[in-house]
Scaffold this active site. Sequence first.
Site, PDB file in Angstrom:
ATOM      1  N   THR A   1      -4.997  -7.543  -4.461  1.00  0.00           N
ATOM      2  CA  THR A   1      -5.317  -6.252  -4.868  1.00  0.00           C
ATOM      3  C   THR A   1      -5.681  -5.593  -3.590  1.00  0.00           C
ATOM      4  O   THR A   1      -6.604  -6.000  -2.797  1.00  0.00           O
ATOM      5  CB  THR A   1      -6.714  -6.327  -5.814  1.00  0.00           C
ATOM      6  OG1 THR A   1      -6.099  -6.837  -7.113  1.00  0.00           O
ATOM      7  CG2 THR A   1      -6.897  -4.777  -6.152  1.00  0.00           C
ATOM      8  N   SER A   2      -5.575  -3.957  -3.245  1.00  0.00           N
ATOM      9  CA  SER A   2      -5.738  -3.510  -2.270  1.00  0.00           C
ATOM     10  C   SER A   2      -5.482  -3.985  -0.969  1.00  0.00           C
ATOM     11  O   SER A   2      -4.197  -4.373  -0.643  1.00  0.00           O
ATOM     12  CB  SER A   2      -7.152  -2.825  -2.484  1.00  0.00           C
ATOM     13  OG  SER A   2      -7.553  -1.866  -1.635  1.00  0.00           O
ATOM     14  N   SER A   3      -6.373  -4.481  -0.252  1.00  0.00           N
ATOM     15  CA  SER A   3      -6.313  -5.274   1.193  1.00  0.00           C
ATOM     16  C   SER A   3      -5.467  -6.247   0.944  1.00  0.00           C
ATOM     17  O   SER A   3      -4.318  -6.708   1.702  1.00  0.00           O
ATOM     18  CB  SER A   3      -7.403  -5.497   1.635  1.00  0.00           C
ATOM     19  OG  SER A   3      -7.491  -6.145   2.946  1.00  0.00           O
TER      20      SER A   3
ATOM     21  N   HIS B   1      -7.725   2.580  -8.856  1.00  0.00           N
ATOM     22  CA  HIS B   1      -7.580   1.486  -7.899  1.00  0.00           C
ATOM     23  C   HIS B   1      -7.838   0.272  -8.274  1.00  0.00           C
ATOM     24  O   HIS B   1      -7.344  -0.770  -7.795  1.00  0.00           O
ATOM     25  CB  HIS B   1      -8.259   1.879  -6.678  1.00  0.00           C
ATOM     26  CG  HIS B   1      -7.932   1.196  -5.358  1.00  0.00           C
ATOM     27  ND1 HIS B   1      -6.841   1.415  -4.575  1.00  0.00           N
ATOM     28  CD2 HIS B   1      -8.679   0.449  -4.645  1.00  0.00           C
ATOM     29  CE1 HIS B   1      -6.816   0.586  -3.661  1.00  0.00           C
ATOM     30  NE2 HIS B   1      -7.936   0.144  -3.736  1.00  0.00           N
TER      31      HIS B   1
END
Length: 362
Positions: free
Chosen positions: A206-208, A345
């Site tokens: 997720t994300s990074s 997000h």
Amino acid sequence: MASIVTSVTAVPLYGQCGGTGYQGSTQCDAGLACIRVNEWYSQCQNTGGTPVTPAPPVVSTTSLPPVVSTTTSAPIATSTPAPNIPAGQLTQLSNFGRNPSNISMYVYKPSSVKVRPGLLVALHPCGGTASQYFSGFPGFRQHADQRGFMVLYGQSPPGSSNCWDITSTASLTHDGGDDSTGIASAVEYALTNWNIDPKKVFVTGTSSGAMMTNIMAATYPNLFTAGAVWAGTAVGCLAANTPQFPPDPCQSGTVIRSPQEWGDRVRRAYPGYTGPYPKMQIWHGTNDFALDHKNLAEQMKQWTNIFNISQTPTGTFAGNPRQGWTKQVYGNGLLETFSGQGAGHGLPESGTEVVAMDFFGL
């Protein structure tokens, strides 16, 4: 009136409820609290009002077998794999091989693990940890319990603001000597010592961690069969490892490149590699205030170029896997994208992990 309605709409479990730039509701469903993960992302989590499966404790083991060469295939076992790893809890690994940036790795082995299990590498977002990803996104371990595969949870190195290195030449290069090298070493260790099926090794985040998922698919395509990217960016898009305010051009969705340019960034990650790349799933919400939704299209361009397939989808499926989401399939299924209308997000949304598990074949 629309803005008034939005401001009082309760956010469900694991939904985004705050963060720099966020403009949605900050009120969570009953029994949930808005928990700050980092300055740009807060998430609705349980406070006791809604029962969830408790996270097993994290334990440490230093009695793992030594790292051995991966030049030979692991023997075909007839008993439970990884007997040194306790079942049903998160266990920290030590001495798993080359680890130049000092990342940490944890393993979850379900009680009902298969004799020849698959392996999922799960990578946390900025500001998170392996333990938080394990507890806050329980879908991965729950599917491991149901399907008998093992999960490696990575943790970014100390002093990194709990963000993965997704910008340095070292991390963006095969055997370059940074975070990606440490993750690959842990996978190779698992293949050698735990009788993992080499055809069933997958990566997600997720994300990074999503950005690092794309990087692992680019730098070590020989290790992974598929990847699932939740709210990420294309390989080589961001200029900094941590969120920037004001947002850098990639965060704000203004980095637009041709498919060839994006594809070249993947090919540069492993010069001379001529084998297949992992098939990919890309997930992104239209209300992602941390990483603009336009990054979905840039990732699509990158991977269609790598797979040498058309950017025109061969299939579009509204309401898949649930209302508000649209699935698109490219080529013969090497790439799938999922666009979530109104989604933020904090992906994956609870219950959507199964789509990735089915895509993997776990």
